[in-house]
Design a protein around this motif. Structure first.
Motif, short mmCIF file in Angstrom:
data_model
loop_
_atom_site.label_atom_id
_atom_site.label_comp_id
_atom_site.label_asym_id
_atom_site.label_seq_id
_atom_site.Cartn_x
_atom_site.Cartn_y
_atom_site.Cartn_z
N GLY A 26 4.56 -2.66 8.22
CA GLY A 26 4.96 -1.53 9.06
C GLY A 26 6.30 -1.71 9.74
O GLY A 26 6.67 -0.91 10.59
N LYS A 27 7.08 -2.72 9.31
CA LYS A 27 8.36 -3.01 9.97
C LYS A 27 9.34 -1.84 9.82
O LYS A 27 9.94 -1.38 10.80
N SER A 28 9.49 -1.38 8.56
CA SER A 28 10.44 -0.26 8.34
C SER A 28 9.97 0.99 9.05
O SER A 28 10.79 1.78 9.56
N THR A 29 8.66 1.19 9.09
CA THR A 29 8.12 2.36 9.79
C THR A 29 8.47 2.30 11.27
O THR A 29 8.90 3.31 11.86
N LEU A 30 8.33 1.12 11.85
CA LEU A 30 8.68 0.98 13.27
C LEU A 30 10.16 1.27 13.49
O LEU A 30 10.55 1.97 14.45
N PRO A 85 4.54 -9.61 7.20
CA PRO A 85 4.36 -9.51 5.76
C PRO A 85 4.78 -8.13 5.24
O PRO A 85 4.87 -7.18 6.00
N THR A 86 4.99 -8.11 3.95
CA THR A 86 5.42 -6.84 3.35
C THR A 86 4.33 -5.79 3.50
O THR A 86 3.14 -6.09 3.41
N GLY A 87 4.71 -4.57 3.79
CA GLY A 87 3.74 -3.51 4.02
C GLY A 87 3.17 -3.53 5.42
O GLY A 87 2.30 -2.74 5.75
N1 ATP Z 1 6.77 7.66 2.96
C1 ATP Z 1 5.61 6.98 2.89
N2 ATP Z 1 4.52 7.59 2.37
C2 ATP Z 1 3.34 6.96 2.28
N3 ATP Z 1 3.15 5.72 2.65
C3 ATP Z 1 4.19 5.03 3.20
C4 ATP Z 1 5.47 5.63 3.33
N4 ATP Z 1 6.34 4.74 3.86
C5 ATP Z 1 5.59 3.63 4.08
N5 ATP Z 1 4.33 3.80 3.68
C6 ATP Z 1 3.23 2.80 3.80
O1 ATP Z 1 3.18 2.35 5.11
C7 ATP Z 1 2.95 0.99 5.15
C8 ATP Z 1 4.07 0.31 5.93
O2 ATP Z 1 5.26 0.43 5.19
P1 ATP Z 1 6.62 -0.18 5.67
O3 ATP Z 1 7.68 0.26 4.75
O4 ATP Z 1 6.78 0.10 7.11
O5 ATP Z 1 6.37 -1.77 5.46
P2 ATP Z 1 7.38 -2.93 5.67
O6 ATP Z 1 6.78 -3.80 6.68
O7 ATP Z 1 8.72 -2.41 5.94
O8 ATP Z 1 7.33 -3.62 4.24
P3 ATP Z 1 8.54 -4.40 3.49
O9 ATP Z 1 8.60 -5.72 4.12
O10 ATP Z 1 8.03 -4.50 2.11
O11 ATP Z 1 9.71 -3.58 3.67
C9 ATP Z 1 2.87 0.53 3.72
O12 ATP Z 1 1.51 0.39 3.36
C10 ATP Z 1 3.51 1.60 2.94
O13 ATP Z 1 2.89 1.74 1.66
#
Ligand code: ATP
Ligand code: MG
Lengths: 505, 224
Positions: free
Chosen positions: B42-46, B38-40
């Motif tokens: 942590g995929k992009s973070t990983l 799901p969105t948020g």
């Molecule tokens: N630079 C940042 N500063 C603060 N919080 C962040 C930052 N980048 C990501 N987050 C938080 O970390 C969590 C994971 O974010 P991430 O971008 O990894 O989600 P995602 O799975 O890629 O979502 P999406 O599918 O919407 O891209 C989210 O709650 C987001 O708000």
């Protein structure tokens, strides 16, 4: 890659590039013009000084001024006395003329032995003494007094009686008088080549030579000679003596007059003005520029009764429109340039920061594909620098054009030196009129001789294009570009590479 | 290829967000991995941890021999320049550069000589079927074409790993399939490790291994 990227980026935002470059160009042009004009002003001041004090004069020694009335050396009584038989009578009029040579206004004299004292001082390369004088000629016509007309008969009838007065300048018994002033400088014909005439060259005839000592010969300022209608071979009456005009001199800087109207041998000037063994100014040349201060101190110590002025003291005395324009340029011009320059730099910096913010994702992406901070900072700084250089090149063109226009206008500035010591006289008038801080006719003038107090010089302003003017343009362009580039680059360096992953939103 | 040991990533802000929670994971070289969630979640973070774009708050990220979690910025940039390729959802081409120049930009930090750079960029564009569009600006290309240019840019350096965040998210289905086939073909040819973050199950189904990320916690999905 660097240049391709740079070129594409600047071409891609032409409007911003143009705004930044134009701002920079205007600022640089302004700084160039102000700089060139103030250099021109300084040159003009130097020219005014040179025409008065001569080339290479480092120090001027004058008597310390005393309040008018106390100064004993101010020349004899200012009276013209004609005895009964004076003048030539023709057609019922008597023409009278008398000339008197006295110390010039504002001029005080001191013992000529001061020259020897100065010459003996260590570090003095050369010194020369002069005596500044003023020749006042009183000439006029009186009606002839006829003996038989005045007889024993008392004239009582208002409508009859004796014959009406005759003669005089109007033929009806009137009188007319002219007072003519000529500045005269007594110089040692055998003396050192320092002093006022070192900035002058012989125009016609010859200059004064060693053998002229004691001879009634005079050299005239060329422009004075033209106005007075005198030429080489004519005679001029100074202090009741006929002087033969042997030559004329003109200032070596084309548009200035020389220090005095007439130049005569010092010994004759002294005897005719009743100032035997006195001089009013000593012009001193130091052996080297770094010894001027020491020489000044030595002279002051050796001659406590005199004032010793350096060229920079003298420069401060240049008044008139030149003095005020010079002050205007150096104050207002400087501050306006700084303000415009700051505005231009600020514009460049803000546009660069805005550009970096707009390109956040772009720089994030470049970092993500492996570009180091150094490369990105270099790219941003390079763009700014080129922008600055474009502005600098444009500014150089505009600035040179501006300087060219200033020179084309040929602004004339009047400058006078040291005016205002005595009330009256052209020097004092100039000082008051210039409103350069001197109270009218007051004591605020400099302690300079008559020559100084009476010299007003017209100088055409020329703003020179010097290497430093061009260096300023290039330097400011580089500085502005670098400043914006460093600040923009620092912002870009702080961006996280992860910005690249930000959704497009 | 990758080994993640108890990786935690927190974002400090008004409220501390834990984007990854104690993730331990191994990705062998050449594997095709899809990350869903799901969105948020942590995929992009990983992906940032894998891509040496950011350091974990705690834990270790090892790529080959290099421990990314402890390298200085300049070294991380070097790793990205030489070993990693990125493809983004928004293509992220430099708008002022042509397709050819965009691809060459990836070789700039590697110190490749100009002539060599031109040749390799040309080949990379040809490999994604855009040899005839080398001189075009990104704005003159369709979304699919732009993504092909981005793939050429990621691959021109011959990286060991290709990381893609929603590479087909902005594309229609037909274009999506073309892009996926292109990526899979290149992976097969070069033995590339391919990690794709996606919302799209159709994309995820084509991967060898599927990971699920929810609230920063990784669970293994279907492995075939
Ligand atoms: N630079 C940042 N500063 C603060 N919080 C962040 C930052 N980048 C990501 N987050 C938080 O970390 C969590 C994971 O974010 P991430 O971008 O990894 O989600 P995602 O799975 O890629 O979502 P999406 O599918 O919407 O891209 C989210 O709650 C987001 O708000
Ligand atoms: Mg994401």
């Amino acid at each position: 890659m660097f240049f391709t990227f740079l070129r594409r980026e600047l071409a891609g935002r032409r409007r911003q590039t143009a705004i930044v470059a134009i701002g920079m160009a205007l600022a640089i042009a302004l700084v160039m013009i102000v700089n060139a004009v103030s250099t021109g002003m300084r040159d003009a001041q130097a020219e005014v000084l040179q025409s008065v004090y001569g080339v290479g004069t480092d120090l001027t020694v004058t008597a310390t001024p005393t309040a008018p009335g106390e100064g004993g050396a101010a020349g004899g009584p200012q009276r013209f006395e004609f005895d009964a038989g004076a003048g030539q009578t023709a057609d019922g009029s008597t023409a009278l003329s008398q000339s008197r040579l006295t110390s010039g206004p504002g001029s005080q004299t001191f013992d000529a032995a001061a020259l020897d004292t100065v010459q003996a001082i260590d570090g003095v390369e050369a010194a020369a003494a002069t005596l500044a004088l003023e020749n006042v000629t009183f000439s006029g016509e009186l009606p002839a007094m006829s003996q038989d007309q005045g007889g024993t008969e008392v004239q009582t009838a208002p409508d009859g009686g004796g014959a009406p007065p005759q003669g005089g300048f109007d033929g009806a018994g009137g009188s007319a008088f002219d007072v003519d002033r000529v500045t005269v400088l007594g110089i040692d014909p055998a003396g050192a080549a320092v002093g006022p005439l070192s900035a002058a060259a012989v125009d016609e005839g010859r200059g004064l030579e060693a053998s002229d000592a004691g001879q009634a010969v005079a050299v005239l300022d060329a422009s004075y000679a033209a106005i007075a209608g005198l030429a080489v071979g004519d005679a001029i009456e100074l202090g009741g003596t006929e002087f033969e005009i042997v030559g004329t001199v003109a200032s070596t800087s084309a548009d200035a007059t020389t220090a005095s109207n007439a130049y005569v041998p010092l010994d004759l000037a002294q005897s005719l003005s009743g100032q035997e063994g006195k001089v009013s100014d000593v012009y001193v040349q130091a052996a080297s520029a770094d010894r001027i201060d020491a020489v000044q101190a030595s002279i002051e110590e050796a001659l406590p009764e005199t004032s010793v002025s350096t060229q920079s003291d003298l420069a401060a005395q240049v008044s008139g429109s030149l003095g005020s324009a010079s002050a205007l340029i150096s104050n207002l011009g400087l501050w306006v340039s700084i303000a415009v320059l700051a505005a231009a730099f600020l514009t460049a910096i803000l546009f660069t920061i805005q550009g970096v913010t707009r390109r956040t994702r772009e720089f994030g992406t470049l970092k993500a594909i492996g570009w180091r901070n150094r490369r990105i900072v270099g790219q941003v700084a390079g763009e700014s620098l080129v922008q600055g250089l474009i502005g600098g090149a444009a500014g150089l063109v505009v600035g040179l054009a501006g300087i060219w226009v200033v020179n084309l206008l040929g602004l004339t500035l009047g400058g006078s030196t040291g005016g205002g010591f005595t009330a009256g006289g052209p020097g004092a008038m100039q000082g008051a009129d210039a409103s350069a801080g001197a109270p009218p006719g007051g004591m605020a003038g400099g302690p300079f001789g008559a020559a100084a107090s009476q010299t007003a010089t017209e100088v055409v302003l020329s703003a020179p294009v010097t290497l430093s003017v061009i260096a300023i343009a290039v330097g400011l362009a580089v500085l502005g570009g670098m400043l914006a580039g460093v600040i923009g680059g620092w912002r870009a360096a702080r961006l996280r590479p992860a910005e690249a992953l930000r959704s497009v939103a | 290829m990758y080994r993640l040991d108890h990786v935690t990533k927190q974002y400090q802000g008004k409220r501390t967000v834990t984007a990854l929670k104690d993730v331990t994971l191994e990705i062998p070289a050449g594997q095709h991995v899809a990350i869903q969630g799901p969105t948020g979640g942590g995929k992009s973070t990983l992906l940032q941890m894998l891509g040496a774009l950011d350091r974990p708050t705690s834990g270790r990220v090892v790529l080959g021999e290099a421990e990314l979690s402890h390298l200085p910025d300049a070294k991380l940039a070097g790793v990205r320049a030489a070993q990693l390729g990125f493809v983004f959802q928004g293509f992220n081409l430099i708008p002022t550069l042509t397709a050819q120049e965009n691809v060459e930009a990836a070789l700039a930090p590697l110190g490749v000589a100009a002539a060599e750079r031109t040749r390799r960029a040309g080949e990379a564009l040809a490999a994604v079927g855009l040899a005839d569009r080398a001189g075009h600006m990104p704005g003159e290309l369709s979304g699919g074409q732009q993504q092909r240019v981005a793939i050429a840019r990621a691959l021109v350096k011959e990286p060991e790993v290709l990381l893609a965040d929603e590479p087909t998210g902005a594309l229609d289905e037909a274009t999506r399939d073309e892009i996926l086939e292109l990526l899979e073909g290149i992976r097969r040819d070069r033995g590339l490790t391919l990690v794709i973050v996606t919302h799209d199950s159709a994309v995820a189904r084509r991967a060898e291994r599927r990971l699920h990320l929810r609230d920063g916690v990784v669970t293994e999905g279907v492995i075939r």
